[in-house]
Each structure stands twice: as structure tokens, then as C-alpha cells.
Motif scaffolding. Structure first.
Motif, PDB file in Angstrom:
ATOM      1  N   ALA A   1       7.062 -42.065 -31.387  1.00  0.00           N
ATOM      2  CA  ALA A   1       8.490 -42.021 -31.018  1.00  0.00           C
ATOM      3  C   ALA A   1       8.238 -40.122 -31.223  1.00  0.00           C
ATOM      4  O   ALA A   1       9.198 -39.630 -30.639  1.00  0.00           O
ATOM      5  CB  ALA A   1       8.832 -42.833 -32.017  1.00  0.00           C
ATOM      6  N   VAL A   2       7.528 -40.078 -32.237  1.00  0.00           N
ATOM      7  CA  VAL A   2       7.945 -38.934 -32.878  1.00  0.00           C
ATOM      8  C   VAL A   2       7.121 -37.422 -32.147  1.00  0.00           C
ATOM      9  O   VAL A   2       7.390 -36.804 -31.671  1.00  0.00           O
ATOM     10  CB  VAL A   2       7.353 -38.239 -34.320  1.00  0.00           C
ATOM     11  N   ARG A   3       6.324 -38.278 -31.189  1.00  0.00           N
ATOM     12  CA  ARG A   3       4.998 -37.542 -30.090  1.00  0.00           C
ATOM     13  C   ARG A   3       6.189 -37.624 -29.239  1.00  0.00           C
ATOM     14  O   ARG A   3       5.627 -36.716 -28.174  1.00  0.00           O
ATOM     15  CB  ARG A   3       4.252 -38.664 -30.107  1.00  0.00           C
ATOM     16  N   ALA A   4       6.829 -38.176 -28.801  1.00  0.00           N
ATOM     17  CA  ALA A   4       7.232 -38.551 -27.611  1.00  0.00           C
ATOM     18  C   ALA A   4       8.753 -37.417 -27.941  1.00  0.00           C
ATOM     19  O   ALA A   4       8.642 -36.648 -26.662  1.00  0.00           O
ATOM     20  CB  ALA A   4       8.497 -40.085 -27.219  1.00  0.00           C
ATOM     21  N   MET A   5       9.214 -37.221 -28.554  1.00  0.00           N
ATOM     22  CA  MET A   5      10.344 -36.826 -29.595  1.00  0.00           C
ATOM     23  C   MET A   5       9.928 -35.061 -29.009  1.00  0.00           C
ATOM     24  O   MET A   5      11.217 -34.104 -28.522  1.00  0.00           O
ATOM     25  CB  MET A   5      11.010 -36.882 -30.459  1.00  0.00           C
ATOM     26  N   LEU A   6       8.700 -34.934 -29.967  1.00  0.00           N
ATOM     27  CA  LEU A   6       8.377 -33.648 -29.626  1.00  0.00           C
ATOM     28  C   LEU A   6       8.565 -32.815 -28.062  1.00  0.00           C
ATOM     29  O   LEU A   6       8.393 -31.950 -27.767  1.00  0.00           O
ATOM     30  CB  LEU A   6       7.282 -33.438 -30.526  1.00  0.00           C
ATOM     31  N   LEU A   7       8.054 -33.984 -27.050  1.00  0.00           N
ATOM     32  CA  LEU A   7       7.289 -33.318 -25.604  1.00  0.00           C
ATOM     33  C   LEU A   7       8.364 -33.558 -25.008  1.00  0.00           C
ATOM     34  O   LEU A   7       8.039 -32.333 -24.505  1.00  0.00           O
ATOM     35  CB  LEU A   7       6.421 -34.524 -25.142  1.00  0.00           C
ATOM     36  N   GLU A   8       9.586 -34.434 -25.520  1.00  0.00           N
ATOM     37  CA  GLU A   8      11.035 -34.003 -25.177  1.00  0.00           C
ATOM     38  C   GLU A   8      11.823 -32.976 -25.063  1.00  0.00           C
ATOM     39  O   GLU A   8      12.680 -31.898 -24.133  1.00  0.00           O
ATOM     40  CB  GLU A   8      12.113 -35.213 -25.294  1.00  0.00           C
ATOM     41  N   ARG A   9      11.927 -32.501 -26.628  1.00  0.00           N
ATOM     42  CA  ARG A   9      12.198 -31.513 -27.000  1.00  0.00           C
ATOM     43  C   ARG A   9      11.609 -29.796 -26.491  1.00  0.00           C
ATOM     44  O   ARG A   9      12.308 -28.949 -26.369  1.00  0.00           O
ATOM     45  CB  ARG A   9      12.165 -31.527 -28.480  1.00  0.00           C
ATOM     46  N   ALA A  10      10.416 -30.292 -26.483  1.00  0.00           N
ATOM     47  CA  ALA A  10       9.944 -28.871 -25.086  1.00  0.00           C
ATOM     48  C   ALA A  10      10.487 -28.884 -24.289  1.00  0.00           C
ATOM     49  O   ALA A  10      10.876 -27.863 -24.061  1.00  0.00           O
ATOM     50  CB  ALA A  10       8.082 -29.124 -26.015  1.00  0.00           C
ATOM     51  N   ALA A  11      10.317 -29.851 -23.674  1.00  0.00           N
ATOM     52  CA  ALA A  11      10.760 -30.045 -21.833  1.00  0.00           C
ATOM     53  C   ALA A  11      12.006 -29.051 -22.088  1.00  0.00           C
ATOM     54  O   ALA A  11      12.330 -28.700 -21.181  1.00  0.00           O
ATOM     55  CB  ALA A  11      10.707 -31.087 -21.507  1.00  0.00           C
ATOM     56  N   THR A  12      13.144 -29.376 -22.939  1.00  0.00           N
ATOM     57  CA  THR A  12      14.229 -29.134 -23.183  1.00  0.00           C
ATOM     58  C   THR A  12      13.866 -27.967 -23.198  1.00  0.00           C
ATOM     59  O   THR A  12      14.723 -26.847 -22.596  1.00  0.00           O
ATOM     60  CB  THR A  12      15.259 -30.002 -24.185  1.00  0.00           C
ATOM     61  N   MET A  13      13.237 -27.523 -24.203  1.00  0.00           N
ATOM     62  CA  MET A  13      14.091 -26.313 -24.280  1.00  0.00           C
ATOM     63  C   MET A  13      13.577 -25.331 -23.412  1.00  0.00           C
ATOM     64  O   MET A  13      14.059 -23.891 -23.071  1.00  0.00           O
ATOM     65  CB  MET A  13      12.719 -26.195 -26.270  1.00  0.00           C
ATOM     66  N   LEU A  14      12.051 -25.435 -22.781  1.00  0.00           N
ATOM     67  CA  LEU A  14      11.865 -24.956 -21.520  1.00  0.00           C
ATOM     68  C   LEU A  14      12.896 -24.467 -20.602  1.00  0.00           C
ATOM     69  O   LEU A  14      13.046 -23.559 -19.936  1.00  0.00           O
ATOM     70  CB  LEU A  14      10.785 -25.156 -20.875  1.00  0.00           C
ATOM     71  N   ARG A  15      13.582 -25.736 -20.214  1.00  0.00           N
ATOM     72  CA  ARG A  15      14.704 -25.755 -19.225  1.00  0.00           C
ATOM     73  C   ARG A  15      15.670 -24.462 -19.717  1.00  0.00           C
ATOM     74  O   ARG A  15      16.144 -24.337 -18.875  1.00  0.00           O
ATOM     75  CB  ARG A  15      15.424 -27.180 -19.324  1.00  0.00           C
ATOM     76  N   ALA A  16      16.303 -24.783 -21.004  1.00  0.00           N
ATOM     77  CA  ALA A  16      17.214 -23.574 -21.486  1.00  0.00           C
ATOM     78  C   ALA A  16      17.110 -22.711 -21.786  1.00  0.00           C
ATOM     79  O   ALA A  16      16.888 -21.382 -22.467  1.00  0.00           O
ATOM     80  CB  ALA A  16      17.607 -24.568 -22.532  1.00  0.00           C
ATOM     81  N   ARG A  17      15.412 -22.164 -21.852  1.00  0.00           N
ATOM     82  CA  ARG A  17      14.725 -20.384 -21.446  1.00  0.00           C
ATOM     83  C   ARG A  17      15.118 -20.074 -23.064  1.00  0.00           C
ATOM     84  O   ARG A  17      15.003 -19.102 -23.682  1.00  0.00           O
ATOM     85  CB  ARG A  17      15.182 -19.906 -21.203  1.00  0.00           C
ATOM     86  N   ASP A  18      14.890 -21.282 -24.401  1.00  0.00           N
ATOM     87  CA  ASP A  18      15.130 -20.724 -25.221  1.00  0.00           C
ATOM     88  C   ASP A  18      13.536 -20.578 -26.002  1.00  0.00           C
ATOM     89  O   ASP A  18      12.156 -21.488 -26.026  1.00  0.00           O
ATOM     90  CB  ASP A  18      15.404 -22.048 -26.012  1.00  0.00           C
ATOM     91  N   PRO A  19      13.637 -19.450 -27.202  1.00  0.00           N
ATOM     92  CA  PRO A  19      12.425 -19.607 -27.447  1.00  0.00           C
ATOM     93  C   PRO A  19      11.212 -20.600 -28.104  1.00  0.00           C
ATOM     94  O   PRO A  19      12.364 -21.002 -28.921  1.00  0.00           O
ATOM     95  CB  PRO A  19      12.716 -18.080 -28.097  1.00  0.00           C
TER      96      PRO A  19
END
Length: 204
Positions: free
Chosen positions: A8-26
């Protein structure tokens, strides 16, 4: 003793990275875990570091695509099957635009390149069935026919899911697929019927 891994932590980190990518967050090690309740050590525990996380983020796009294609029960009509796979490909891009963008970032290595290549095999199998059934001519190998079909899906997905064109551009897909499949040797009337059945539930 190595720390236990939590899927669950692994999946959460992948999803968060993808979300930040979309938002153009560093995206840094600290910003990735900020507010998640896990420490920066979680990135090392589950991936080995940030570079490996990006590799697995790219891999995740292909993993989800393969699962979607595998879930399709092949219809008796191989041309309908090939068109259905193309529709599923478009839907995958629309459902996961962030992962889709990363999937084709070749500056990042894939942990399992073969698993990514295997997604094309679904289209190759359908194309081969169409040749065997006499729907497509056998002038070219099935993998070439499959690749040309993939190009149609990838072009539209790139222009709509991660590009500048509006969603209704996807309505061009049936006509584009028909042109490709008729070029493979299919009868225009049968081809149109097959694609219409595949397009009953257009990607949205």
C-alpha cells in the motif's frame, strides 16, 4: 534486518509521484513523502532511491496497460478484437495521463523491458488471427500490422490525454482504424461493422 515492504505504501508513493508530475510540482525525496505519514526511508525501502522510483513509475504504466488488455475476452471477430484493444489503449491513456506520459520517457530505464514489450503481443495475436481468418492479407508480418494499429492509438492518446487537442478528437479513431485495416486488406463493409462493435463504449 531489512525493513518490511508494504504494498500500500509502495502504491501510494507511485501515485503521489504521478500526481506531482501532473501538477508540475518539484519532486524531491522530501517533497514526495511530505504529508504522507511515511519517512524518506520508505522510498529507499520500496524502490532503492528516487532514480529507481522513476523507473518503477514508468513500469507501472505498462503494468496497468497489460492488465487492462488481458482483461478483454477476445471476441470471435479478430478485427473487432484488434479495434477493442485500441479502444482499451486509449482508455488507459485517459485514465492514467500522468503515468502515460512517463511510460514513453526513454531517458528512464525500465526495470523489466520485456514486460513492456509484451503489451504489444496482445495486438500481434489479434492481427495474426485476422490474417488466418482471411480478413487481412499476409503481405506483412502480424507484428507490423499490430505496430501500425498501435501508432493510431498512441498518436491520438498523445494528442488528447497528454496533448493539446480536445477529447472529442477521439471520435476520429473509428475512421482512422478503418483506413488502416482496409489498407491491411479487410473488406470495408465488414471492417466498419467490426469497428462499430468495438466502439460501442468509446473511451471517455
Amino acid at each position: 534486518m531489512p525493513r518490511p515492504k508494504d504494498p500500500a505504501v509502495r502504491a501510494m508513493l507511485l501515485e503521489r509521484a504521478a500526481t506531482m508530475l501532473r501538477a508540475r510540482d518539484p519532486i524531491t525525496l522530501r517533497s514526495l513523502v511530505d504529508g504522507t505519514g511515511v519517512s524518506t526511508m520508505a522510498v529507499y525501502t520500496h524502490f532503492g532511491g528516487m532514480e529507481q522510483l522513476w523507473q518503477w513509475l514508468r513500469q507501472e504504466g505498462f503494468t496497468l496497460l497489460a492488465a487492462r488488455l488481458a482483461a478483454i475476452t477476445p471476441p470471435r471477430d479478430p478485427v473487432e478484437h484488434l479495434a477493442t484493444l485500441a479502444v482499451a489503449y486509449l482508455q488507459h491513456a485517459l485514465d492514467h495521463p500522468d503515468l502515460y506520459r512517463v511510460m514513453f520517457d526513454t531517458t528512464v530505464d525500465l526495470p523489466d523491458p520485456q514486460a513492456a514489450d509484451d503489451t504489444l503481443d496482445f495486438l500481434v495475436e489479434a492481427a495474426a488471427r485476422a490474417v488466418t481468418a482471411g480478413r487481412f492479407a499476409d503481405r506483412e508480418p502480424a507484428h507490423v500490422l499490430a505496430t501500425r494499429t498501435w501508432v493510431v492509438g498512441h498518436g491520438l492518446a498523445s494528442l488528447v490525454a497528454t496533448g493539446p487537442l480536445p477529447d472529442d478528437t477521439l471520435g476520429l479513431a473509428p475512421g482512422l482504424l478503418e483506413s488502416v485495416f482496409v489498407g491491411f486488406g479487410d473488406d470495408p463493409r465488414r471492417c466498419r461493422t467490426s469497428i462499430r462493435r468495438a466502439w460501442r463504449t468509446p473511451p471517455a
